[in-house]
Enzyme design. Structure first.
Site, mmCIF file in Angstrom:
data_model
loop_
_atom_site.group_PDB
_atom_site.id
_atom_site.type_symbol
_atom_site.label_atom_id
_atom_site.label_comp_id
_atom_site.label_asym_id
_atom_site.label_seq_id
_atom_site.Cartn_x
_atom_site.Cartn_y
_atom_site.Cartn_z
ATOM 1 N N ASP A 21 38.725 41.980 40.247
ATOM 2 C CA ASP A 21 37.524 42.460 39.547
ATOM 3 C C ASP A 21 37.244 43.916 39.899
ATOM 4 O O ASP A 21 37.538 44.363 41.006
ATOM 5 C CB ASP A 21 36.328 41.570 39.942
ATOM 6 C CG ASP A 21 35.165 41.741 38.986
ATOM 7 O OD1 ASP A 21 35.336 42.338 37.905
ATOM 8 O OD2 ASP A 21 34.062 41.269 39.323
ATOM 9 N N HIS A 38 42.216 49.005 33.890
ATOM 10 C CA HIS A 38 43.166 47.881 33.814
ATOM 11 C C HIS A 38 44.598 48.373 34.072
ATOM 12 O O HIS A 38 45.365 47.734 34.791
ATOM 13 C CB HIS A 38 43.098 47.208 32.445
ATOM 14 C CG HIS A 38 41.750 46.608 32.139
ATOM 15 N ND1 HIS A 38 41.067 45.848 33.062
ATOM 16 C CD2 HIS A 38 40.958 46.653 31.037
ATOM 17 C CE1 HIS A 38 39.914 45.459 32.535
ATOM 18 N NE2 HIS A 38 39.819 45.934 31.314
ATOM 19 N N LEU A 132 58.453 33.325 46.333
ATOM 20 C CA LEU A 132 57.040 33.218 45.963
ATOM 21 C C LEU A 132 56.882 32.664 44.540
ATOM 22 O O LEU A 132 57.620 33.055 43.637
ATOM 23 C CB LEU A 132 56.420 34.624 46.026
ATOM 24 C CG LEU A 132 54.986 34.774 45.515
ATOM 25 C CD1 LEU A 132 53.992 34.202 46.512
ATOM 26 C CD2 LEU A 132 54.659 36.240 45.255
HETATM 27 C C1 FPP Z 1 38.451 42.546 35.836
HETATM 28 O O1 FPP Z 1 37.873 43.822 35.895
HETATM 29 C C2 FPP Z 1 39.840 42.596 35.398
HETATM 30 C C3 FPP Z 1 40.371 41.939 34.304
HETATM 31 C C4 FPP Z 1 39.563 41.097 33.424
HETATM 32 C C5 FPP Z 1 41.772 42.076 33.914
HETATM 33 C C6 FPP Z 1 42.791 42.100 34.993
HETATM 34 C C7 FPP Z 1 44.046 42.641 34.436
HETATM 35 C C8 FPP Z 1 44.902 43.458 35.071
HETATM 36 C C9 FPP Z 1 44.754 43.892 36.472
HETATM 37 C C10 FPP Z 1 46.058 44.004 34.313
HETATM 38 C C11 FPP Z 1 47.316 43.255 34.210
HETATM 39 C C12 FPP Z 1 47.505 42.053 35.013
HETATM 40 C C13 FPP Z 1 48.663 41.364 35.144
HETATM 41 C C14 FPP Z 1 48.672 40.121 35.957
HETATM 42 C C15 FPP Z 1 49.926 41.761 34.516
HETATM 43 P P1 FPP Z 1 36.620 44.118 34.962
HETATM 44 O O2 FPP Z 1 37.129 44.686 33.677
HETATM 45 O O3 FPP Z 1 35.784 42.895 34.819
HETATM 46 O O4 FPP Z 1 35.855 45.206 35.787
HETATM 47 P P2 FPP Z 1 34.269 45.458 35.846
HETATM 48 O O5 FPP Z 1 33.669 44.238 36.462
HETATM 49 O O6 FPP Z 1 34.150 46.675 36.706
HETATM 50 O O7 FPP Z 1 33.809 45.701 34.442
#
Ligand code: FPP
Length: 248
Positions: A21, A38, A132
């Protein structure tokens, strides 16, 4: 002494789950669009997978896209889906080289066809790897998973002899997406939020929780090792007393 050296190899969590997050806030702090966060989160994914593999964690589950994430602006959802496809493709050889087996949990049929295709290809390709196991939670929510299990039990009860008294934890778990995956020992959530957000609700009944203020794109091996060290200092009692645990 490095953080990694402080880890006790005999007390490792078998399964670590992560709520990644803070990508959006990280990007905003830098004056950028959320998707920039992201994209930078992918490096943290790579670091975490490597760190887990290095110390000998057997299962790593990453919450990459929740059922609720569809409610985000279309532009962000599309960008996240493209990022998933490109990351899955670009990391495919690295997973093979590092003996990583890829799995997924969630409502995969509800993902765009391109994501489904790429995912199933690499899952098949890495199926026989013995290092893993990396589990991506995609279009996942725990309530969806639990309801889905109940629906399938009802369907099966029409053709199979299912005794109400035989519906035990073990029986129920066979209907969850995580069948054959042990429950997480440790759950990490980044970005200073203290929530579970519909993640693995059944499976984390006795999981140790670790929260850090670090935003996901800044998460790295050292941060992962800090979580492991914190986990190793805890006494897991599973409802028993401290004395009972010490006398085992
Ligand atoms: C949460 O941050 C993150 C996500 C919903 C997406 C996670 C995705 C990645 C790290 C990219 C690719 C992943 C893989 C496994 C290939 P948020 O957007 O909720 O952040 P915020 O709370 O600051 O708005």
């Amino acid at each position: 002494m490095s953080l990694k050296d402080k880890i006790d190899g005999t007390k490792l969590p078998v399964h670590v789950a992560v709520i990644m997050d803070g990508n959006g806030r990280w990007a905003k702090k830098k004056g950028n669009q959320r998707i920039f966060g992201h994209k930078n989160g992918v490096k943290a994914v790579r670091d975490t997978v490597e760190a887990a593999g290095e110390i000998g964690v057997k299962y790593l589950t990453l919450y990459a896209f929740s059922t609720e994430n569809w409610n985000r602006p279309k532009q962000e959802v599309d960008a996240l889906m493209s990022l998933l496809v490109s990351t899955i493709n670009s990391e495919s050889n690295t997973l093979m080289e590092n003996n990583v087996r890829l799995k997924s949990i969630g409502d995969i049929a509800g993902l765009p066809k391109k994501v489904q295709q790429n995912l199933s290809e690499i899952i098949q390709k890495t199926e026989k790897n013995t290092g893993l196991t990396l589990i991506l939670a995609l279009n996942y929510s725990a309530r969806w998973e639990i309801l889905n299990a109940i629906k399938n039990i009802v369907i099966d009860s029409k053709t199979k002899d299912i005794e109400v008294n035989n519906i035990s934890n073990d029986f129920f778990e066979k209907y969850l997406n995580t069948v054959e995956i042990p429950d997480p020992d440790l759950l990490i959530r980044t970005s200073g939020e203290y929530r579970i957000s519909n993640f693995l609700i059944w499976q984390i009944a006795y999981t140790e929780l670790f929260f850090t203020d670090v935003l996901w794109p800044d998460f790295n091996k050292e941060e992962f090792f800090k979580a492991i060290i914190s986990y190793q200092k805890r006494e897991r009692r599973f409802g028993k007393t401290s004395e009972q645990i010490k006398n085992i």
